[in-house]
Design a protein around this motif. Structure first.
Motif, PDB file in Angstrom:
ATOM      1  N   THR A   1      -6.899  -4.033   0.852  1.00  0.00           N
ATOM      2  CA  THR A   1      -5.792  -4.198   1.797  1.00  0.00           C
ATOM      3  C   THR A   1      -6.290  -4.132   3.234  1.00  0.00           C
ATOM      4  O   THR A   1      -5.951  -4.988   4.067  1.00  0.00           O
ATOM      5  CB  THR A   1      -4.720  -3.123   1.565  1.00  0.00           C
ATOM      6  N   PHE A   2      -7.096  -3.141   3.553  1.00  0.00           N
ATOM      7  CA  PHE A   2      -7.593  -2.998   4.920  1.00  0.00           C
ATOM      8  C   PHE A   2      -8.522  -4.145   5.296  1.00  0.00           C
ATOM      9  O   PHE A   2      -8.528  -4.605   6.444  1.00  0.00           O
ATOM     10  CB  PHE A   2      -8.314  -1.654   5.075  1.00  0.00           C
TER      11      PHE A   2
ATOM     12  N   TRP B   1      -5.198   7.671   5.234  1.00  0.00           N
ATOM     13  CA  TRP B   1      -5.726   6.536   4.480  1.00  0.00           C
ATOM     14  C   TRP B   1      -6.417   7.007   3.206  1.00  0.00           C
ATOM     15  O   TRP B   1      -6.357   6.337   2.167  1.00  0.00           O
ATOM     16  CB  TRP B   1      -6.718   5.764   5.347  1.00  0.00           C
ATOM     17  N   HIS B   2      -7.060   8.169   3.267  1.00  0.00           N
ATOM     18  CA  HIS B   2      -7.806   8.654   2.103  1.00  0.00           C
ATOM     19  C   HIS B   2      -6.890   9.112   0.971  1.00  0.00           C
ATOM     20  O   HIS B   2      -7.329   9.127  -0.193  1.00  0.00           O
ATOM     21  CB  HIS B   2      -8.735   9.804   2.508  1.00  0.00           C
TER      22      HIS B   2
ATOM     23  N   SER C   1      -6.737   0.360  -1.269  1.00  0.00           N
ATOM     24  CA  SER C   1      -6.938   0.659   0.158  1.00  0.00           C
ATOM     25  C   SER C   1      -8.008  -0.240   0.755  1.00  0.00           C
ATOM     26  O   SER C   1      -7.885  -0.712   1.889  1.00  0.00           O
ATOM     27  CB  SER C   1      -7.322   2.120   0.347  1.00  0.00           C
TER      28      SER C   1
ATOM     29  N   LYS D   1       0.743   3.933  -3.041  1.00  0.00           N
ATOM     30  CA  LYS D   1      -0.048   5.112  -2.675  1.00  0.00           C
ATOM     31  C   LYS D   1       0.790   6.271  -2.143  1.00  0.00           C
ATOM     32  O   LYS D   1       0.429   7.437  -2.327  1.00  0.00           O
ATOM     33  CB  LYS D   1      -1.107   4.704  -1.647  1.00  0.00           C
TER      34      LYS D   1
ATOM     35  N   LEU E   1       0.831  -1.207   0.000  1.00  0.00           N
ATOM     36  CA  LEU E   1       0.000   0.000   0.000  1.00  0.00           C
ATOM     37  C   LEU E   1       0.863   1.253   0.000  1.00  0.00           C
ATOM     38  O   LEU E   1       0.593   2.223  -0.731  1.00  0.00           O
ATOM     39  CB  LEU E   1      -0.925  -0.006   1.220  1.00  0.00           C
TER      40      LEU E   1
END
Length: 513
Positions: free
Chosen positions: A133-134, A330-331, A130, A101, A97
């Protein structure tokens, strides 16, 4: 592939559901689940087939780690302690990630801080990374905690890749979904699910292509003009902020509805992810209504592991702030998201502290303070840079001046002595105030006064954790969906208008996260 595209509605969905219901007729679970996995991979590959390798590798890796964590004798497996295996699994997920990202964002800031010239990489962000992955990190943590049962690999694949949620959520919990994929209910032609799923999907499509995409026509020019250095005054700044606030609402709400509707066509119920957040009368309540599965995830896998509220008030507030900062990052990879998360962390700290004083304000004041706070934070969420966001924020609070229409100079001449000018309401764009304001007012009325999609269909329980008990009595009698000529005609009109408006297809805002 987008839910709001012709190829999805008139090719992918009919083929996927047609063959699925043929398999259902055969009562073959061995075919039904693999078919849904197959069409989910096709759905993902439509965007960029190369990243199927990443998605497949992620699924296989996490299932493998989870498998060893679930073994009864894993404590002695090659003398590897389970905590080390968990750390390894989470680290690999976060490493992937971080590379896709955040790598270029890290390089950019290193170059700025230390006057370096490290070249950035040409990295394409895999869509939905995201979310999947989360979802899988949560699976590994729960496997380590002993909260997961063993499931077939094919069911785990569907849990991660199920196309209604794959790209932009909701963030699923294995306990809610695995049992549904293993259930015999998956192999039934349930006409109630088909009808309600279609109703929810149509309402979501209407929100996206008719309302959200139209509001974008007013939000985007103002933010773009500010990004180019133009100074928005009071009315322009508020129109840009409100238009984006409402655009994001209908865009994300529309996607959430469509995801729930599509899942219901497959006899699967997704969790509610969106429940009228702009009706909230506190920021605490806002986060119980906005991106509800992300809020749950942050609480269960960040806030509580940090200590939650177990070690005193100071640490509780600190944990709230850290959790929201991580939620902001995260966003997206940008300081604007960091500030947005920090603002909401600050709001929550103020909210929790204020509650201790037990001072009750009128509901309208509570709502107004909450709404203005949320709108202000959304400016940072939308702006490309901190400078653009600050420019618009200053405009919202009058620091960039207040411009009124020319003809008011003769009617109210005294205003010119108080810092008002009369060059017109909209000076940095060509937008027409008479077109913008009605759309914003109509959108606000829908958001604040009408029931949401889950309330309209609550009697049929289209999603997890929703029932008739969740809705106000006044909605049951006057608004709830039921089979009728009126509802059929209304939905038919909405569907036709939505399909005719799909010529300019736009991606969902949450696809970029």
């Amino acid at each position: 592939m987008l839910f709001n595209s012709y190829e999805f509605l008139f090719f992918f969905l009919p083929v996927a559901m047609g063959i699925f219901y043929f398999i259902v007729k055969l009562k073959s679970k061995r075919l039904a689940v693999p078919w849904l996995v197959f069409v989910s991979f096709i759905f993902y590959a439509w965007w960029n087939p190369v990243f199927l390798i990443l998605l497949g590798a992620s699924v296989c890796f996490n299932y493998g780690v989870g498998y060893f964590l679930l073994q009864k004798n894993y404590h002695s497996y090659k003398n590897i302690k389970p905590i080390y295996l968990l750390i390894f699994g989470v680290f690999i997920n976060l490493l992937a990630l971080a590379y896709y990202k955040y790598f270029n964002f890290f390089i950019l800031n290193m170059n700025t801080l230390f006057n370096l010239s490290i070249p950035s990489e040409n990295i394409i962000l895999p869509i939905g990374i995201s979310f999947f992955t989360f979802t899988q990190i949560a699976f590994l943590v729960d496997a380590y905690r002993g909260c997961v049962e063993e499931y077939r690999f094919i069911s785990y694949m569907l849990f991660v890749t199920f196309f209604p949620h794959l790209i932009a959520g909701p963030i699923l919990h294995h306990k809610e979904m695995m049992s549904q994929f293993e259930s015999d209910k998956l192999l039934k032609v349930n006409w109630e699910n088909i009808i309600i799923g279609t109703v929810v999907f149509i309402l979501g499509l209407f929100k996206k292509v008719i309302i959200a995409d139209h509001l974008a026509l007013y939000a985007t020019p103002i933010f773009d003009a500010a990004a180019q250095g133009n100074v928005p005054q009071l009315f322009e700044a508020w129109i840009g902020a409100l238009a984006y606030t409402l655009q994001l609402y209908f865009d994300f709400s529309g996607y959430s509805d469509m995801a729930i509707g599509l899942a219901l066509l497959c006899n699967v119920r997704l969790p509610v992810n969106f429940f009228s957040p702009y009706k909230a009368k506190s920021v605490i309540d806002f986060w119980r209504r906005w991106h509800m599965t992300l809020s749950r995830y942050l609480k269960d896998y960040v806030y509580i592991p940090l200590g939650g509220n177990r070690y005193g008030e100071f640490r509780r507030l600190r944990n709230l702030l850290v959790t929201m900062l991580l939620g902001g990052i995260w966003h997206g990879a940008g300081w604007t998201f960091f500030v947005w998360g920090g603002l909401h962390g600050f709001y929550l700290i103020v909210n929790h502290t204020w509650r201790k004083f037990e001072i009750c304000l009128p509901n309208i004041i509570n709502w107004g303070l909450t709404f203005v706070s949320v709108v202000t934070a959304w400016v940072f969420f939308r702006a490309d840079t901190l400078q653009t966001a600050i420019l618009i924020i200053k405009g919202m609070f009058g620091f960039n001046g207040i411009s009124l229409a020319e003809n008011l100079a003769y009617r109210i001449p005294l205003l010119s002595g108080f810092g008002f000018d009369f060059s017109g309401f909209m000076t940095i764009t060509n937008l027409s105030l008479t077109k913008v304001v009605p759309w914003i007012l109509i959108a606000l009325i829908i958001v604040l006064l009408l029931p949401n999609t889950m309330e309209l269909t609550a009697a049929y329980k289209p999603a997890l954790r929703i029932s008739a008990k969740n809705i106000e009595t006044k909605y049951v009698q006057y608004w709830q969906w039921k089979p009728s000529y009126v509802w059929s005609i209304a939905l038919g009109i909405i569907a036709v208008l939505s399909i005719l408006s799909m010529s300019n297809v736009s991606a969902f805002l949450y696809f970029q996260f």
